[in-house]
Design a protein around this motif. Structure first.
Motif, PDB file in Angstrom:
ATOM      1  N   ASN A 163     104.797 -10.608  66.383  1.00  0.00           N
ATOM      2  CA  ASN A 163     106.198 -10.488  65.963  1.00  0.00           C
ATOM      3  C   ASN A 163     107.075 -11.645  66.401  1.00  0.00           C
ATOM      4  O   ASN A 163     108.301 -11.595  66.216  1.00  0.00           O
ATOM      5  CB  ASN A 163     106.780  -9.175  66.501  1.00  0.00           C
ATOM      6  CG  ASN A 163     106.200  -7.959  65.804  1.00  0.00           C
ATOM      7  OD1 ASN A 163     106.101  -7.915  64.581  1.00  0.00           O
ATOM      8  ND2 ASN A 163     105.783  -6.970  66.579  1.00  0.00           N
ATOM      9  N   HIS A 164     106.467 -12.695  66.962  1.00  0.00           N
ATOM     10  CA  HIS A 164     107.242 -13.831  67.452  1.00  0.00           C
ATOM     11  C   HIS A 164     106.605 -15.129  66.983  1.00  0.00           C
ATOM     12  O   HIS A 164     105.612 -15.581  67.576  1.00  0.00           O
ATOM     13  CB  HIS A 164     107.327 -13.800  68.982  1.00  0.00           C
ATOM     14  CG  HIS A 164     108.030 -12.602  69.524  1.00  0.00           C
ATOM     15  ND1 HIS A 164     109.413 -12.501  69.579  1.00  0.00           N
ATOM     16  CD2 HIS A 164     107.544 -11.438  70.017  1.00  0.00           C
ATOM     17  CE1 HIS A 164     109.745 -11.331  70.105  1.00  0.00           C
ATOM     18  NE2 HIS A 164     108.634 -10.667  70.362  1.00  0.00           N
ATOM     19  N   PRO A 165     107.142 -15.743  65.939  1.00  0.00           N
ATOM     20  CA  PRO A 165     106.546 -16.983  65.415  1.00  0.00           C
ATOM     21  C   PRO A 165     106.459 -18.095  66.452  1.00  0.00           C
ATOM     22  O   PRO A 165     105.604 -18.974  66.340  1.00  0.00           O
ATOM     23  CB  PRO A 165     107.504 -17.372  64.272  1.00  0.00           C
ATOM     24  CG  PRO A 165     108.173 -16.095  63.879  1.00  0.00           C
ATOM     25  CD  PRO A 165     108.294 -15.292  65.127  1.00  0.00           C
ATOM     26  N   GLY A 166     107.312 -18.077  67.467  1.00  0.00           N
ATOM     27  CA  GLY A 166     107.292 -19.119  68.484  1.00  0.00           C
ATOM     28  C   GLY A 166     106.239 -18.929  69.554  1.00  0.00           C
ATOM     29  O   GLY A 166     106.061 -19.803  70.403  1.00  0.00           O
ATOM     30  N   PHE A 167     105.553 -17.787  69.539  1.00  0.00           N
ATOM     31  CA  PHE A 167     104.489 -17.525  70.512  1.00  0.00           C
ATOM     32  C   PHE A 167     103.157 -18.031  69.960  1.00  0.00           C
ATOM     33  O   PHE A 167     102.972 -18.128  68.744  1.00  0.00           O
ATOM     34  CB  PHE A 167     104.364 -16.031  70.795  1.00  0.00           C
ATOM     35  CG  PHE A 167     105.467 -15.448  71.644  1.00  0.00           C
ATOM     36  CD1 PHE A 167     106.507 -16.232  72.114  1.00  0.00           C
ATOM     37  CD2 PHE A 167     105.459 -14.099  71.971  1.00  0.00           C
ATOM     38  CE1 PHE A 167     107.527 -15.692  72.896  1.00  0.00           C
ATOM     39  CE2 PHE A 167     106.456 -13.545  72.751  1.00  0.00           C
ATOM     40  CZ  PHE A 167     107.497 -14.348  73.222  1.00  0.00           C
TER      41      PHE A 167
END
Length: 348
Positions: A308-312
Motif C-alpha cells: 500500500n506504499h509505492p515509496g516502500f
C-alpha cells in the motif's frame, strides 16, 4: 530426533523435532507452525534457554501472540486487509482489529508443515497455500530449512507462486538470553545499525514516512538497553504501548542486530538479507503469558504494509520467480558481567 507432540482437532499428528549441533546448541521445532519451542546453548556445561516456549500443543493452539512461529505470507500488518496490484483490488482476511496481520488466520504459523528432510542437525519443512487462502492470489509452494552449525541456527525460506502475490516472511521467536524469566528482557543490551524507522498511526499501520532515528527512542546504533533507551512519553511509544516498530537498516550495516545479556553472559548476532527488522518488546505477553516474563522479538523482513506504499521496497513475488530469505542466529557465551566488547569478540 522426532516424537509426537499432540493431535490437532482434525486428527492430524503434530511432531516435535530435536536438532543438535556438535558445539552444544539444541533446538526444538514443531511441525505445527514451524514453532521454535526451545533453543538452548551449552554455557560452561549448563544449558541456557534462549527463547520463550509453552508446555504443550493445547497451549500453542490457544496462543494468540505468535510465540516462536513462522510468519507468512507477509509479516506485519496490511491496512484494512486490502491492497491494489495491476489495477485490481485484493481483499485479505481481517484478523487484527480492522487489519490483516502476519498472513492471517491460515498463515504459516497456523499450518501443519510436512517434514521433507531431516538429519541430526537439520530439518526441511514444506507446505502449500492454495490460491485464495486468506485472500492471497496464487498457489504458493514454500519450504523452510532449519540448520544448526556450531553455535548458529540458520533458517532459509524458499518459495514460488503461480500468480503475483505479496510475500515477505519472517520468524517470531521471543528472546530472553538471561535464561531466567525473572530477569527483565528489557535489560538486555541491544544494537541495531538502523538510521531510520517507520512511524505508525494509532492502529500500528505505517504512515508511509521513513524517519530518521536521531534524537528518538528508536536510535539503537550504539548498544543500550530498551529499558534505558525508551521515552514513555514519545508519541510513537505511547501508541504502541512500547516498541513495535520497523527499523530500517543502514546501507553499510554488517548485520541485523546484536543482543547481549550481562546476567547469563550469552550474546547473539542476528544476520539476514532483509532490509529491515521489526523490534517488538513483547508487551502483550504480560496479559497472555504472564508466567513467561517478556522476550524481545527481532523480525527480519521488508517494510510492513508495503503493497500500500509505492515509496516502500516492493514486496510482490512474481510468478516464475524463486524467493529466498536467509536468517542466522549466532550465539556465544562468556563469563556473566564481562561486558559488551568481550561478548562481541566472542561472536566473531
Amino acid at each position: 530426533m522426532k516424537r509426537d507432540f499432540g493431535t490437532l482437532p482434525d486428527g492430524r499428528k503434530v511432531h516435535l523435532l530435536t536438532l543438535r549441533s556438535d558445539e552444544g546448541l539444541e533446538a526444538e521445532v514443531l511441525t505445527y507452525g514451524g514453532i521454535l519451542r526451545a533453543l538452548r546453548l551449552d554455557a560452561g556445561g549448563k544449558p541456557v534457554p534462549l527463547v520463550l516456549g509453552l508446555d504443550d500443543l493445547p497451549a500453542y493452539l490457544a496462543d494468540s501472540v505468535n510465540l516462536g512461529r513462522l510468519v507468512g505470507r507477509c509479516g506485519g500488518r496490511i491496512a484494512h486487509g486490502r491492497y491494489e496490484h495491476d489495477g485490481r483490488t485484493h481483499r485479505l482476511s481481517i484478523n487484527d482489529g480492522r487489519h490483516h496481520l502476519h498472513g492471517g488466520s491460515g498463515g504459516f504459523g497456523q499450518r501443519l508443515w510436512r517434514v521433507d528432510e531431516q538429519d541430526v542437525d537439520r530439518v526441511r519443512l514444506t507446505c502449500t497455500l492454495e490460491d485464495g487462502e486468506d485472500g492471497y492470489p496464487g498457489r504458493l509452494e514454500a519450504s523452510v530449512e532449519f540448520r544448526l552449525q556450531g553455535t548458529t541456527l540458520h533458517l532459509a525460506y524458499t518459495a514460488r507462486c503461480d500468480a503475483a502475490t505479496p510475500f515477505d516472511p519472517t520468524y517470531h521467536p521471543y528472546f530472553n538470553l538471561a535464561g531466567d524469566p525473572t530477569v527483565p528482557a528489557a535489560e538486555q543490551l541491544l544494537q541495531v545499525l538502523a538510521d531510520c524507522y517507520l512511524p505508525l498511526d494509532a492502529e500500528l499501520i505505517p504512515l508511509g514516512e521513513i524517519a530518521r532515528v536521531d534524537d528518538t527512542p528508536f536510535d539503537f546504533r550504539r548498544p543500550t538497553t530498551p529499558a534505558r533507551n525508551t521515552d514513555r512519553t514519545h508519541p510513537q511509544i505511547l501508541m504502541g504501548k512500547g516498541y513495535d516498530h520497523c527499523l530500517v537498516l543502514a546501507g553499510d550495516a554488517d548485520c541485523i542486530a546484536k543482543l547481549y545479556s550481562p546476567h547469563s553472559g550469552v550474546a547473539m548476532r542476528l544476520s539476514s538479507d532483509a532490509p529491515a527488522v521489526v523490534f517488538y518488546e513483547g508487551q502483550i505477553l504480560d496479559a497472555h503469558h504472564p508466567r513467561l516474563g517478556r522476550g524481545v522479538c527481532l523480525e527480519p523482513q521488508g517494510f510492513p504494509d508495503a503493497p500500500n506504499h509505492p515509496g516502500f521496497p516492493d514486496a510482490i513475488l512474481q510468478p516464475g520467480e524463486q524467493y529466498v530469505r536467509r536468517i542466522a542466529y549466532r550465539f556465544a557465551s562468556i563469563a556473566p558481567g564481562s561486558g559488551w566488547e568481550q561478548a562481541m569478540a566472542a561472536l566473531i
